[in-house]
Design a protein around this motif. Structure first.
Motif, PDB file in Angstrom:
ATOM      1  N   LEU A  17       0.832  -1.204   0.000  1.00 48.92           N
ATOM      2  CA  LEU A  17       0.000   0.000   0.000  1.00 48.92           C
ATOM      3  C   LEU A  17       0.872   1.262   0.000  1.00 48.92           C
ATOM      4  CD1 LEU A  17      -2.882   1.077   0.055  1.00 48.92           C
ATOM      5  CD2 LEU A  17      -2.787   1.000   2.551  1.00 48.92           C
ATOM      6  N   ALA A  18       1.891   1.276   0.833  1.00 42.35           N
ATOM      7  CA  ALA A  18       2.808   2.419   0.871  1.00 42.35           C
ATOM      8  C   ALA A  18       3.577   2.534  -0.440  1.00 42.35           C
ATOM      9  CB  ALA A  18       3.777   2.284   2.038  1.00 42.35           C
ATOM     10  N   ALA A  19       3.962   1.394  -1.029  1.00 41.63           N
ATOM     11  CA  ALA A  19       4.690   1.403  -2.298  1.00 41.63           C
ATOM     12  C   ALA A  19       3.825   1.978  -3.411  1.00 41.63           C
ATOM     13  CB  ALA A  19       5.148  -0.009  -2.657  1.00 41.63           C
ATOM     14  N   THR A  20       2.543   1.672  -3.385  1.00 39.42           N
ATOM     15  CA  THR A  20       1.635   2.209  -4.394  1.00 39.42           C
ATOM     16  C   THR A  20       1.523   3.727  -4.278  1.00 39.42           C
ATOM     17  OG1 THR A  20       0.371   0.155  -4.283  1.00 39.42           O
ATOM     18  CG2 THR A  20      -0.712   2.044  -5.301  1.00 39.42           C
ATOM     19  N   ARG A  21       1.421   4.231  -3.054  1.00 36.98           N
ATOM     20  CA  ARG A  21       1.357   5.686  -2.863  1.00 36.98           C
ATOM     21  C   ARG A  21       2.644   6.363  -3.324  1.00 36.98           C
ATOM     22  NH1 ARG A  21      -0.328   5.144   2.889  1.00 36.98           N
ATOM     23  NH2 ARG A  21      -2.451   4.433   2.733  1.00 36.98           N
ATOM     24  N   ILE A  22       3.779   5.800  -2.983  1.00 34.47           N
ATOM     25  CA  ILE A  22       5.062   6.392  -3.376  1.00 34.47           C
ATOM     26  C   ILE A  22       5.193   6.411  -4.896  1.00 34.47           C
ATOM     27  CG2 ILE A  22       7.570   6.089  -3.273  1.00 34.47           C
ATOM     28  CD1 ILE A  22       7.140   4.968  -0.419  1.00 34.47           C
ATOM     29  N   ALA A  23       4.789   5.338  -5.542  1.00 32.54           N
ATOM     30  CA  ALA A  23       4.863   5.279  -7.002  1.00 32.54           C
ATOM     31  C   ALA A  23       3.942   6.332  -7.632  1.00 32.54           C
ATOM     32  CB  ALA A  23       4.486   3.882  -7.504  1.00 32.54           C
ATOM     33  N   ALA A  24       2.766   6.516  -7.050  1.00 31.83           N
ATOM     34  CA  ALA A  24       1.833   7.513  -7.573  1.00 31.83           C
ATOM     35  C   ALA A  24       2.419   8.915  -7.463  1.00 31.83           C
ATOM     36  CB  ALA A  24       0.508   7.432  -6.819  1.00 31.83           C
ATOM     37  N   PHE A  25       3.003   9.240  -6.318  1.00 35.83           N
ATOM     38  CA  PHE A  25       3.617  10.560  -6.153  1.00 35.83           C
ATOM     39  C   PHE A  25       4.839  10.745  -7.037  1.00 35.83           C
ATOM     40  CE2 PHE A  25       1.368  10.779  -1.972  1.00 35.83           C
ATOM     41  CZ  PHE A  25       0.691  11.950  -2.221  1.00 35.83           C
ATOM     42  N   SER A  26       5.592   9.691  -7.261  1.00 34.39           N
ATOM     43  CA  SER A  26       6.816   9.830  -8.056  1.00 34.39           C
ATOM     44  C   SER A  26       6.516   9.987  -9.550  1.00 34.39           C
ATOM     45  CB  SER A  26       7.738   8.628  -7.837  1.00 34.39           C
ATOM     46  OG  SER A  26       7.140   7.455  -8.338  1.00 34.39           O
ATOM     47  N   LEU A  27       5.352   9.598 -10.004  1.00 34.84           N
ATOM     48  CA  LEU A  27       5.000   9.758 -11.408  1.00 34.84           C
ATOM     49  C   LEU A  27       4.459  11.143 -11.741  1.00 34.84           C
ATOM     50  CD1 LEU A  27       3.410   6.281 -12.161  1.00 34.84           C
ATOM     51  CD2 LEU A  27       5.619   7.163 -12.947  1.00 34.84           C
ATOM     52  N   ILE A  28       4.125  11.950 -10.724  1.00 36.99           N
ATOM     53  CA  ILE A  28       3.577  13.289 -10.962  1.00 36.99           C
ATOM     54  C   ILE A  28       4.562  14.185 -11.709  1.00 36.99           C
ATOM     55  CG2 ILE A  28       2.801  15.414  -9.814  1.00 36.99           C
ATOM     56  CD1 ILE A  28       1.387  13.626  -7.781  1.00 36.99           C
ATOM     57  N   PRO A  29       5.855  14.296 -11.310  1.00 39.46           N
ATOM     58  CA  PRO A  29       6.759  15.178 -12.069  1.00 39.46           C
ATOM     59  C   PRO A  29       6.913  14.761 -13.532  1.00 39.46           C
ATOM     60  CG  PRO A  29       7.758  14.575  -9.980  1.00 39.46           C
ATOM     61  CD  PRO A  29       6.519  13.773 -10.119  1.00 39.46           C
ATOM     62  N   LEU A  30       6.974  13.469 -13.790  1.00 36.96           N
ATOM     63  CA  LEU A  30       7.101  12.993 -15.164  1.00 36.96           C
ATOM     64  C   LEU A  30       5.854  13.353 -15.981  1.00 36.96           C
ATOM     65  CD1 LEU A  30       8.925  11.451 -17.100  1.00 36.96           C
ATOM     66  CD2 LEU A  30       7.743   9.354 -16.411  1.00 36.96           C
ATOM     67  N   GLY A  31       4.703  13.216 -15.370  1.00 30.60           N
ATOM     68  CA  GLY A  31       3.463  13.580 -16.052  1.00 30.60           C
ATOM     69  C   GLY A  31       3.388  15.074 -16.353  1.00 30.60           C
ATOM     70  N   LEU A  32       3.885  15.894 -15.440  1.00 33.01           N
ATOM     71  CA  LEU A  32       3.893  17.341 -15.668  1.00 33.01           C
ATOM     72  C   LEU A  32       4.831  17.717 -16.820  1.00 33.01           C
ATOM     73  CD1 LEU A  32       3.842  18.701 -12.005  1.00 33.01           C
ATOM     74  CD2 LEU A  32       1.977  18.719 -13.656  1.00 33.01           C
ATOM     75  N   VAL A  33       5.956  17.018 -16.927  1.00 36.19           N
ATOM     76  CA  VAL A  33       6.887  17.289 -18.030  1.00 36.19           C
ATOM     77  C   VAL A  33       6.249  16.897 -19.353  1.00 36.19           C
ATOM     78  CG1 VAL A  33       9.054  16.533 -19.084  1.00 36.19           C
ATOM     79  CG2 VAL A  33       8.992  17.164 -16.687  1.00 36.19           C
ATOM     80  N   LEU A  34       5.617  15.728 -19.398  1.00 36.42           N
ATOM     81  CA  LEU A  34       5.044  15.244 -20.640  1.00 36.42           C
ATOM     82  C   LEU A  34       3.853  16.093 -21.114  1.00 36.42           C
ATOM     83  CD1 LEU A  34       5.256  11.395 -20.026  1.00 36.42           C
ATOM     84  CD2 LEU A  34       6.701  12.798 -21.517  1.00 36.42           C
ATOM     85  N   THR A  35       3.121  16.716 -20.187  1.00 33.74           N
ATOM     86  CA  THR A  35       1.993  17.559 -20.596  1.00 33.74           C
ATOM     87  C   THR A  35       2.410  18.984 -20.952  1.00 33.74           C
ATOM     88  OG1 THR A  35       1.547  18.143 -18.297  1.00 33.74           O
ATOM     89  CG2 THR A  35       0.301  16.291 -19.233  1.00 33.74           C
ATOM     90  N   GLY A  36       3.614  19.374 -20.621  1.00 30.01           N
ATOM     91  CA  GLY A  36       4.104  20.709 -20.950  1.00 30.01           C
ATOM     92  C   GLY A  36       3.893  21.738 -19.854  1.00 30.01           C
ATOM     93  N   VAL A  37       3.393  21.315 -18.725  1.00 24.33           N
ATOM     94  CA  VAL A  37       3.149  22.242 -17.625  1.00 24.33           C
ATOM     95  C   VAL A  37       4.464  22.795 -17.084  1.00 24.33           C
ATOM     96  CG1 VAL A  37       2.221  22.424 -15.272  1.00 24.33           C
ATOM     97  CG2 VAL A  37       0.964  21.165 -17.013  1.00 24.33           C
ATOM     98  N   ILE A  38       5.482  21.970 -17.018  1.00 25.26           N
ATOM     99  CA  ILE A  38       6.772  22.415 -16.490  1.00 25.26           C
ATOM    100  C   ILE A  38       7.364  23.500 -17.389  1.00 25.26           C
ATOM    101  CG2 ILE A  38       9.135  21.682 -15.990  1.00 25.26           C
ATOM    102  CD1 ILE A  38       7.143  20.760 -13.916  1.00 25.26           C
ATOM    103  N   ASP A  39       7.287  23.310 -18.701  1.00 25.82           N
ATOM    104  CA  ASP A  39       7.797  24.342 -19.616  1.00 25.82           C
ATOM    105  C   ASP A  39       7.019  25.640 -19.460  1.00 25.82           C
ATOM    106  OD1 ASP A  39       9.742  22.657 -20.650  1.00 25.82           O
ATOM    107  OD2 ASP A  39       8.378  21.862 -22.197  1.00 25.82           O
ATOM    108  N   TRP A  40       5.727  25.532 -19.284  1.00 24.44           N
ATOM    109  CA  TRP A  40       4.897  26.714 -19.083  1.00 24.44           C
ATOM    110  C   TRP A  40       5.292  27.445 -17.804  1.00 24.44           C
ATOM    111  CZ3 TRP A  40       0.868  27.535 -15.397  1.00 24.44           C
ATOM    112  CH2 TRP A  40       0.098  28.670 -15.633  1.00 24.44           C
ATOM    113  N   LEU A  41       5.510  26.686 -16.720  1.00 26.28           N
ATOM    114  CA  LEU A  41       5.896  27.298 -15.454  1.00 26.28           C
ATOM    115  C   LEU A  41       7.272  27.957 -15.539  1.00 26.28           C
ATOM    116  CD1 LEU A  41       4.616  24.717 -12.810  1.00 26.28           C
ATOM    117  CD2 LEU A  41       3.789  27.025 -13.202  1.00 26.28           C
TER     118      LEU A  41
END
Length: 157
Positions: free
Chosen positions: A28-52
């Motif tokens: 359960l803890a591993a699933t939460r950690i994996a979910a949080f760790s994928l957020i930065p990658l998702g932001l890069v792929l959507t272009g939000v990081i470049d916008w910021l």
């Protein structure tokens, strides 16, 4: 480009920590950690990081924020000065309301005042006449309730 690399590295480190946590049978803890760790990658792929990063590193954007802040300060100063001068104060509004109410129907409440006013006068006369007689040794005068009695009689109670 640099921000994309940093976000990818953060995601990879988070997934490694999630794998170690899963190895310890804390799924359960591993699933939460994996979910949080994928957020930065998702932001890069959507272009939000470049916008910021475009917002943070452009001087024209900061100038726009400065203009908005100046506007807010000027608005606040205007409100403070308006309140100190008394423009739109409660006193002025009450005076304007009194002036308007007198013009609309000046005699609208005369009948209600006439009936109640006549009943209140005898009570006031009785109160003044019996003031010295009805006081007991340390208590209040007995005619304290005469006003209440007059109101109740007026309403037929």
């Amino acid at each position: 480009m640099l921000t994309s690399t940093v976000c990818a590295a953060v995601s990879a480190a988070g997934l490694a920590i999630a794998a170690l946590t899963a190895y310890r049978k804390r799924f359960l803890a591993a699933t939460r950690i994996a979910a949080f760790s994928l957020i930065p990658l998702g932001l890069v792929l959507t272009g939000v990081i470049d916008w910021l990063t475009d917002i943070v590193f452009k001087p024209s954007v900061w100038a726009g924020f400065g203009v908005l802040a100046l506007s807010a300060v000027l608005f606040t100063i205007g409100r403070v000065v308006e309140r100190r001068r008394g423009i739109g104060s409660r006193k002025e509004r009450k005076a304007a309301a009194a002036a308007r109410s007198g013009v609309v129907a000046p005699a609208a409440s005369v009948p209600s005042l006439g009936a109640g006013h006549g009943a209140a006068q005898p009570a006031a006369k009785a109160k003044g006449k019996d003031k010295g007689k009805d006081k007991s040794a340390g208590g209040a005068p007995k005619d304290d309730f005469s006003d209440i009695e007059a109101i109740l009689k007026k309403h037929g109670i």
